[in-house]
Design a protein around this motif. Structure first.
Motif, PDB file in Angstrom:
ATOM      1  N   ARG A  47      -0.783   1.843  10.167  1.00 26.07           N
ATOM      2  CA  ARG A  47       0.174   0.750  10.395  1.00 26.07           C
ATOM      3  C   ARG A  47       1.499   1.230  10.975  1.00 26.07           C
ATOM      4  O   ARG A  47       2.201   0.457  11.639  1.00 26.07           O
ATOM      5  CB  ARG A  47       0.423  -0.004   9.077  1.00 26.07           C
ATOM      6  N   VAL A  48       1.878   2.462  10.710  1.00 24.95           N
ATOM      7  CA  VAL A  48       3.167   2.948  11.214  1.00 24.95           C
ATOM      8  C   VAL A  48       3.035   3.624  12.574  1.00 24.95           C
ATOM      9  O   VAL A  48       4.052   3.852  13.242  1.00 24.95           O
ATOM     10  CB  VAL A  48       3.817   3.940  10.207  1.00 24.95           C
ATOM     11  N   MET A  49       1.822   3.956  12.992  1.00 25.06           N
ATOM     12  CA  MET A  49       1.660   4.559  14.313  1.00 25.06           C
ATOM     13  C   MET A  49       2.072   3.560  15.394  1.00 25.06           C
ATOM     14  O   MET A  49       1.784   2.363  15.294  1.00 25.06           O
ATOM     15  CB  MET A  49       0.204   4.985  14.529  1.00 25.06           C
ATOM     16  N   PRO A  50       2.737   4.042  16.436  1.00 20.51           N
ATOM     17  CA  PRO A  50       3.200   3.131  17.502  1.00 20.51           C
ATOM     18  C   PRO A  50       2.070   2.719  18.444  1.00 20.51           C
ATOM     19  O   PRO A  50       2.203   2.761  19.667  1.00 20.51           O
ATOM     20  CB  PRO A  50       4.258   3.963  18.225  1.00 20.51           C
ATOM     21  N   ILE A  51       0.940   2.336  17.850  1.00 16.94           N
ATOM     22  CA  ILE A  51      -0.213   1.906  18.635  1.00 16.94           C
ATOM     23  C   ILE A  51      -0.688   0.584  18.048  1.00 16.94           C
ATOM     24  O   ILE A  51      -0.970   0.490  16.858  1.00 16.94           O
ATOM     25  CB  ILE A  51      -1.358   2.948  18.587  1.00 16.94           C
ATOM     26  N   ASP A  52      -0.770  -0.434  18.863  1.00 18.10           N
ATOM     27  CA  ASP A  52      -1.215  -1.754  18.426  1.00 18.10           C
ATOM     28  C   ASP A  52      -2.737  -1.819  18.543  1.00 18.10           C
ATOM     29  O   ASP A  52      -3.269  -1.780  19.662  1.00 18.10           O
ATOM     30  CB  ASP A  52      -0.568  -2.837  19.285  1.00 18.10           C
ATOM     31  N   PRO A  53      -3.468  -1.908  17.416  1.00 20.53           N
ATOM     32  CA  PRO A  53      -4.938  -1.932  17.494  1.00 20.53           C
ATOM     33  C   PRO A  53      -5.450  -3.101  18.332  1.00 20.53           C
ATOM     34  O   PRO A  53      -6.419  -2.948  19.092  1.00 20.53           O
ATOM     35  CB  PRO A  53      -5.363  -2.056  16.025  1.00 20.53           C
ATOM     36  N   GLY A  75      -7.764  -9.292  11.360  1.00 21.45           N
ATOM     37  CA  GLY A  75      -7.054  -9.462  10.097  1.00 21.45           C
ATOM     38  C   GLY A  75      -5.629  -8.967  10.119  1.00 21.45           C
ATOM     39  O   GLY A  75      -5.003  -8.834   9.055  1.00 21.45           O
ATOM     40  N   LEU A  76      -5.059  -8.725  11.292  1.00 26.48           N
ATOM     41  CA  LEU A  76      -3.715  -8.178  11.382  1.00 26.48           C
ATOM     42  C   LEU A  76      -2.638  -9.237  11.175  1.00 26.48           C
ATOM     43  O   LEU A  76      -1.449  -8.904  11.088  1.00 26.48           O
ATOM     44  CB  LEU A  76      -3.513  -7.509  12.747  1.00 26.48           C
ATOM     45  N   ASP A  77      -3.045 -10.516  11.117  1.00 24.63           N
ATOM     46  CA  ASP A  77      -2.076 -11.573  10.851  1.00 24.63           C
ATOM     47  C   ASP A  77      -1.858 -11.793   9.366  1.00 24.63           C
ATOM     48  O   ASP A  77      -1.013 -12.594   8.965  1.00 24.63           O
ATOM     49  CB  ASP A  77      -2.532 -12.876  11.508  1.00 24.63           C
ATOM     50  N   GLN A  78      -2.623 -11.090   8.532  1.00 22.75           N
ATOM     51  CA  GLN A  78      -2.518 -11.237   7.081  1.00 22.75           C
ATOM     52  C   GLN A  78      -1.420 -10.325   6.533  1.00 22.75           C
ATOM     53  O   GLN A  78      -1.028  -9.347   7.178  1.00 22.75           O
ATOM     54  CB  GLN A  78      -3.856 -10.872   6.426  1.00 22.75           C
ATOM     55  N   PRO A  79      -0.910 -10.616   5.316  1.00 23.20           N
ATOM     56  CA  PRO A  79       0.052  -9.702   4.671  1.00 23.20           C
ATOM     57  C   PRO A  79      -0.563  -8.329   4.470  1.00 23.20           C
ATOM     58  O   PRO A  79      -1.799  -8.178   4.386  1.00 23.20           O
ATOM     59  CB  PRO A  79       0.347 -10.393   3.330  1.00 23.20           C
ATOM     60  N   LEU A  80       0.293  -7.314   4.364  1.00 23.77           N
ATOM     61  CA  LEU A  80      -0.191  -5.942   4.292  1.00 23.77           C
ATOM     62  C   LEU A  80      -1.069  -5.689   3.078  1.00 23.77           C
ATOM     63  O   LEU A  80      -2.056  -4.945   3.167  1.00 23.77           O
ATOM     64  CB  LEU A  80       1.003  -4.968   4.285  1.00 23.77           C
ATOM     65  N   PHE A  85      -6.488  -4.483   0.976  1.00 29.18           N
ATOM     66  CA  PHE A  85      -7.673  -4.867   0.191  1.00 29.18           C
ATOM     67  C   PHE A  85      -8.914  -4.913   1.081  1.00 29.18           C
ATOM     68  O   PHE A  85      -9.979  -4.406   0.720  1.00 29.18           O
ATOM     69  CB  PHE A  85      -7.434  -6.228  -0.474  1.00 29.18           C
ATOM     70  N   TYR A  86      -8.782  -5.526   2.251  1.00 23.81           N
ATOM     71  CA  TYR A  86      -9.912  -5.580   3.184  1.00 23.81           C
ATOM     72  C   TYR A  86     -10.309  -4.173   3.653  1.00 23.81           C
ATOM     73  O   TYR A  86     -11.503  -3.889   3.849  1.00 23.81           O
ATOM     74  CB  TYR A  86      -9.553  -6.453   4.398  1.00 23.81           C
ATOM     75  N   TYR A  87      -9.304  -3.331   3.842  1.00 22.19           N
ATOM     76  CA  TYR A  87      -9.567  -1.953   4.273  1.00 22.19           C
ATOM     77  C   TYR A  87     -10.385  -1.208   3.219  1.00 22.19           C
ATOM     78  O   TYR A  87     -11.371  -0.534   3.549  1.00 22.19           O
ATOM     79  CB  TYR A  87      -8.239  -1.248   4.526  1.00 22.19           C
ATOM     80  N   ILE A  88     -10.001  -1.334   1.949  1.00 21.31           N
ATOM     81  CA  ILE A  88     -10.765  -0.695   0.865  1.00 21.31           C
ATOM     82  C   ILE A  88     -12.181  -1.243   0.820  1.00 21.31           C
ATOM     83  O   ILE A  88     -13.153  -0.482   0.696  1.00 21.31           O
ATOM     84  CB  ILE A  88     -10.057  -0.912  -0.482  1.00 21.31           C
TER      85      ILE A  88
END
Length: 353
Positions: A47-53, A75-80, A85-88
């Motif tokens: 999330r901190v990398m200066p690259i937009d997935p 899912g990038l419009d969701q809260p972190l 949670f989705y990532y896990i």
């Protein structure tokens, strides 16, 4: 008497079972917390990398509607915290995303490339053990004399010389000038995809297929990168072995063994070295994990199609799924090898049990 023995044995088993259970529970909890921390770190890095997935997927010429649709689909419009949670959830299901570079699932790519890194790091670790342990013992026994100075100097070179520079010099001398070893890559191009891919490890697959010509070709290609990568392992293991041996050789039991007339060979190689095996196992396991992680430059120099080469290619292509998936695997290997070393030294040293 038999009845008392049976009761005592049964009581001992009852007393031992909760202790074993607690030990297993603590180990499992430690692994789970460590893995959760690893997931959190990789998530934050992504999330901190200066690259937009999303931008990497749709391209910089896509319209705003397509861009926003891609963000919503990912899912990038969701809260972190929901993204985490989705990532896990996805990682636990074996879903590391899709690689932008290969257009395949990252998990499949890692399964394909990881055996090459495993093969390279394993042989490099064997170099470290075969040469590093005897060198460390010899240096400790001859403390302050010329063998000790030679071993310490070689270790200093191993720590100081950049891996990529040593690899390039090795290729120039042993491949380009002398022709003693194979060039970059795992095989000559006309040997690729000849033997069935059973384990992913060329040396093993060629032996299973009974093709000794390909085995020899693969060995000629791996010997130089494994030696270059293993030089660091030799320096690290020899230094730690020397330190452990110096501590043991100053103990009273060594003096007692010599007074009793036990041969110097047995005193050094059986008694002293036997007592340093526990910490040495941990050192070797950590060295192995570092070689699996630190083979990025070696794989890049030798065009070795392993995990390090895959992560590097992903980073240069802004393929964050590949980079984070590879990083997660390397971290998991560290956790697994630490757990394995803990189990091994419990087997080697009864006191640890």
């Amino acid at each position: 008497m038999a009845l008392n023995t049976s009761l005592t044995t049964g009581r001992g088993a009852l007393l031992l079972s909760p202790r074993i259970f607690r030990s297993i529970f603590r180990t499992a909890a430690t692994v789970a917390v460590t893995f959760l921390g690893l997931l959190f770190i990789t998530f934050v890095i992504g999330r901190v990398m200066p690259i937009d997935p999303a931008l990497s997927v749709v391209g910089d010429k896509a319209s705003e509607e397509i861009y926003q649709a891609a963000r919503k689909a990912m899912g990038l419009d969701q809260p972190l915290y929901i993204q985490f949670f989705y990532y896990i959830r996805d990682v636990l299901q074996g879903d590391l995303g899709t690689s932008l570079l290969t257009a395949r699932p990252v998990a499949e790519d890692i399964i394909r490339v990881f055996p090459a890194t495993l093969e390279l790091a394993t042989i490099a670790t064997f170099f470290g053990i075969i040469f590093g342990v005897p060198m460390g013992v010899v240096a400790a026994v001859n403390k302050g004399r010329w063998p000790d100075q030679v071993v310490r100097l070689l270790g200093l070179f191993g720590y100081s010389m950049p891996v990529f520079w040593l690899g390039l010099i090795g290729l120039l001398v042993f491949y380009g000038v002398l022709g003693w070893v194979g060039g970059p890559g795992r095989l000559d191009i006309f040997f690729e995809d000849v033997v069935p891919n059973v384990t992913g490890v060329i040396l093993i697959d060629s032996l299973l297929a009974g093709d000794f010509e390909i085995f020899g070709n693969a060995l000629s290609h791996i010997i130089l990168p494994a030696a270059v990568l293993g030089y660091y392992s030799v320096a690290y293991i020899s230094r730690m072995t020397r330190s452990f041996m110096l501590e043991q050789l100053s103990q009273e039991y060594i003096t007692t063994a010599r007074v009793k007339g036990i041969s110097e060979f047995q005193v050094i190689w059986r008694h002293a070295l036997g007592n340093v095996m526990v910490p040495l196992i941990t050192v070797i396991a950590l060295s192995y994990a570092q070689l699996l992680e630190g083979s990025v430059l070696t794989e890049t120099v030798f065009a070795w199609p392993g995990l390090g080469f895959y992560i590097t290619a992903g980073l240069l292509s802004a393929d964050m799924n590949a980079v984070l998936g590879g990083t997660l695997v390397v971290g998991g290997v560290f956790v697994g090898l630490n757990l394995l070393s803990d189990l091994l030294y419990r087997l080697v040293d009864p006191r640890a049990r």
